[in-house]
Structures are given as structure tokens and as C-alpha cells.
Design a protein around this motif. Sequence first.
Motif: not given
Length: 162
Positions: A64-69
Motif C-alpha cells: 500500500h506504498k507506506k513502506r519502502k524498507k
Amino acid sequence: MQKYFKVTDSLIGDLVIIGNKAAITGLFLQYDEFQNDNEKWGVIEASDDPLLMEAANQLNEYFHKKRKKFQLPLLVEGTPFQNAVWEELNNIPYGETRSYADIAKAIHNEKAVRAVGQANRVNRIPIIIPCHRVIGKNRQLTGYAGNQIEKKEILLKIEGVL
């Protein structure tokens, strides 16, 4: 050490997360693959295991594009070469890609392009160790988790690469 699993849904279908209470040890992109793999023997379902729940939560945030790593303890088991490749995969930033040749060069083994591809193929923790960010030198989407290029495409679209 006893291993546990949890099934979680995602934008690319059911994922099976495997861990051993201390670390994540595997991630299957299809339940069928998990059922057919030897790793399932002796693995106990534990949907309420805190580590597996945290992994499922972080994967959900990623989709949901809330975490990149990802911030999870991982236990990877491979040869020194495979471990070097997987370490380098973790250096590819979210929203970027590298070619197999780029990875080979980064680990100081420029002639090992095919071996980099094989290390990607046996990565037991895809998405979290982002082998989907490795593409062909001509920017072609090549092999992913066996024959699941459509999943690679979805992951790269989530990250804004495609």
C-alpha cells in the motif's frame, strides 16, 4: 529450531511467511509452491506469532506504498557468493532497478552475470530481499520466482519503476 508459517493475502495473491521465532527464513509467493516444497515438512501454522504478524504487517504496508524498507530479522542460508548477491540486492533503493551485470560488478565478479541470476532464483525471501528490482541489461523483465514475471511487473509498478 522449529519453523512456523503464516498465510497473508496481498496484491499478488496469498503469501506464505516462514520464520523460526527469531527471524524470517522464507517467503513463498504462492501457497501451492509452499505445499510442494520440502520446507513445509515440520513447519507449524502460527497465524498469531508476533514476528510473522509483523512481517505480514510490513508486507501490507509495502503493498500500500507506506513502506519502502523492511525492518525484520532475516536468516538467509546460502553460499558466500549467494550471500554477497543478496546483500547487494538490499542496497538497491526502493523505486530503482539494477541489471544482473550491475550486481555482478558491484560484488566485484563481473563475469558472474548468470550466477547472479541463479542466486536471485534461489532467494528464499523475495520482496523483502528485493530480487524483483533486478532486470535485464536491456531493461527487459526477466525471470522472477520461477515463471512469475507478472508479479515482478506488479511489484515494480507499486514502486513506480514501470
